[in-house]
Design a protein around this motif. Structure first.
Motif, short mmCIF file in Angstrom:
data_model
loop_
_atom_site.label_atom_id
_atom_site.label_comp_id
_atom_site.label_asym_id
_atom_site.label_seq_id
_atom_site.Cartn_x
_atom_site.Cartn_y
_atom_site.Cartn_z
N LEU A 1 0.83 -1.20 0.00
CA LEU A 1 0.00 0.00 0.00
C LEU A 1 0.86 1.26 0.00
CD1 LEU A 1 -2.56 -1.14 2.71
CD2 LEU A 1 -3.02 -0.96 0.26
N GLN A 2 0.39 2.27 -0.69
CA GLN A 2 1.03 3.59 -0.65
C GLN A 2 0.43 4.41 0.48
OE1 GLN A 2 1.45 5.81 -4.37
NE2 GLN A 2 0.84 7.68 -3.29
N SER A 3 1.25 5.22 1.12
CA SER A 3 0.81 5.98 2.29
C SER A 3 0.90 7.48 2.05
CB SER A 3 1.68 5.63 3.51
OG SER A 3 1.68 4.24 3.74
N THR A 4 -0.11 8.20 2.48
CA THR A 4 -0.10 9.65 2.49
C THR A 4 -0.45 10.11 3.90
OG1 THR A 4 -0.83 9.77 0.19
CG2 THR A 4 -1.06 11.77 1.52
N VAL A 5 0.40 10.94 4.49
CA VAL A 5 0.20 11.39 5.87
C VAL A 5 -0.51 12.74 5.87
CG1 VAL A 5 1.31 11.95 8.06
CG2 VAL A 5 2.27 10.15 6.58
N HIS A 6 -1.60 12.82 6.63
CA HIS A 6 -2.35 14.07 6.81
C HIS A 6 -2.12 14.60 8.22
CE1 HIS A 6 -4.91 13.70 3.14
NE2 HIS A 6 -4.61 12.42 3.30
#
Length: 289
Positions: A261-266
């Motif tokens: 999975l690719q991760s994007t941090v908010h």
């Protein structure tokens, strides 16, 4: 607790603020909310119409409970979250403003979502806030606590969302817990992520459910169960939004990478890492948003 002699709502609020001052950073607000609850009116109605009224008998008892570090939300039996009012009891965590970051990220990521899964739904706050803003979507919330699910069902009924909400008692520590759920456009999760030895404020430590807070020595036990399951829970183009502790982004992103999975941090309004968005597309590691 014996408060000084007082005759009006305004005087009682001032006195309660003095009593609560050594025990909470929000003494004045707490006193105002408890007084409004005692009167059975909103805080704004209290200011406009009731400051000169006599003091309700229940108020002193509410102040005493708050002085013992019981959260205001449990005393009032409700908490506002994402513009909605939710019933809360000691069976569920109190919804917090920081978690609104997850709802905002979910609505931005898939405004067209037709199916939503909430892992560890608690009061139902995340799931119901998303469904309220996605009128074409249906949602499933799971929790191992029957008491929490009863609260979530009440909230779904109160918000007029029960016809689009399915709530099931499922424990993700049981093998194959995820095999009967299906695939979803949005997966939401605010799992336990507090280290077992962490020091917490007595409001949290002594009153909120420990099973919804603590997740092993490093606070990652539940991520180790949930993140590897996400690929089988996401529909094509689906997005999973997972709340994290402020120092856990790197570790949880690594779990996502191991699951493909690719991760994007908010970040939340306090500029702390708060939510990771997982998608199927492989990338070169986390990026901030």
């Amino acid at each position: 607790m014996n408060l000084p002699p007082i005759r009006t709502v305004a005087q009682a609020i001032r006195s309660a603020t003095e009593v609560l001052g050594p025990r909470t950073d929000s003494a004045r607000l707490d006193a105002e909310l408890l007084m409004a609850h005692s009167l059975g009116v909103s805080r704004s109605q209290m200011f406009l119409q009731h400051m000169g009224d006599g003091v309700p008998e229940a108020f002193a008892g509410f102040v005493e409970r708050r002085a013992g570090h019981e959260p205001v939300a449990y005393i009032r039996g409700q908490q506002e979250f994402f513009g909605l009012t939710f019933l809360v009891t000691p069976e569920v965590l109190i919804p917090r403003a920081d978690s609104e970051t997850l709802v905002e990220a979910a609505l931005s990521a898939r405004p067209d979502a037709a199916s939503v899964l909430d892992l560890g739904t608690g009061s139902g706050a995340l799931l119901l806030a998303v469904l309220e803003n996605l009128p074409g979507a249906r949602g499933l919330g799971i929790d191992r606590s029957a008491g929490a699910l009863a609260v979530a069902r009440t909230n779904a009924d109160r918000l007029g969302l029960s016809d689009r909400t399915d709530l099931r008692q499922i424990d993700w520590t049981v093998p194959d817990w995820d095999r009967v759920l299906g695939r979803f456009d949005l997966v939401l999760a605010n799992p336990p992520y507090v280290e077992s030895g962490a020091e917490l404020a007595p409001d949290v430590r002594d009153h909120e459910p420990a099973g919804a807070l603590f997740a092993g020595a490093d606070g990652l036990d539940d991520y180790r169960r949930l993140v590897p399951a996400l690929p089988e829970l996401l529909a094509p183009g689906g997005v999973a939004l997972v709340e994290i502790g402020a120092t856990q982004a790197q570790s949880v992103c690594a779990l996502g990478a191991a699951a493909g999975l690719q991760s994007t941090v908010h970040r939340d309004l306090g500029d702390r890492n708060r939510v990771i968005a997982f998608t199927f597309s492989l990338g070169n590691g986390p990026r901030n948003a």
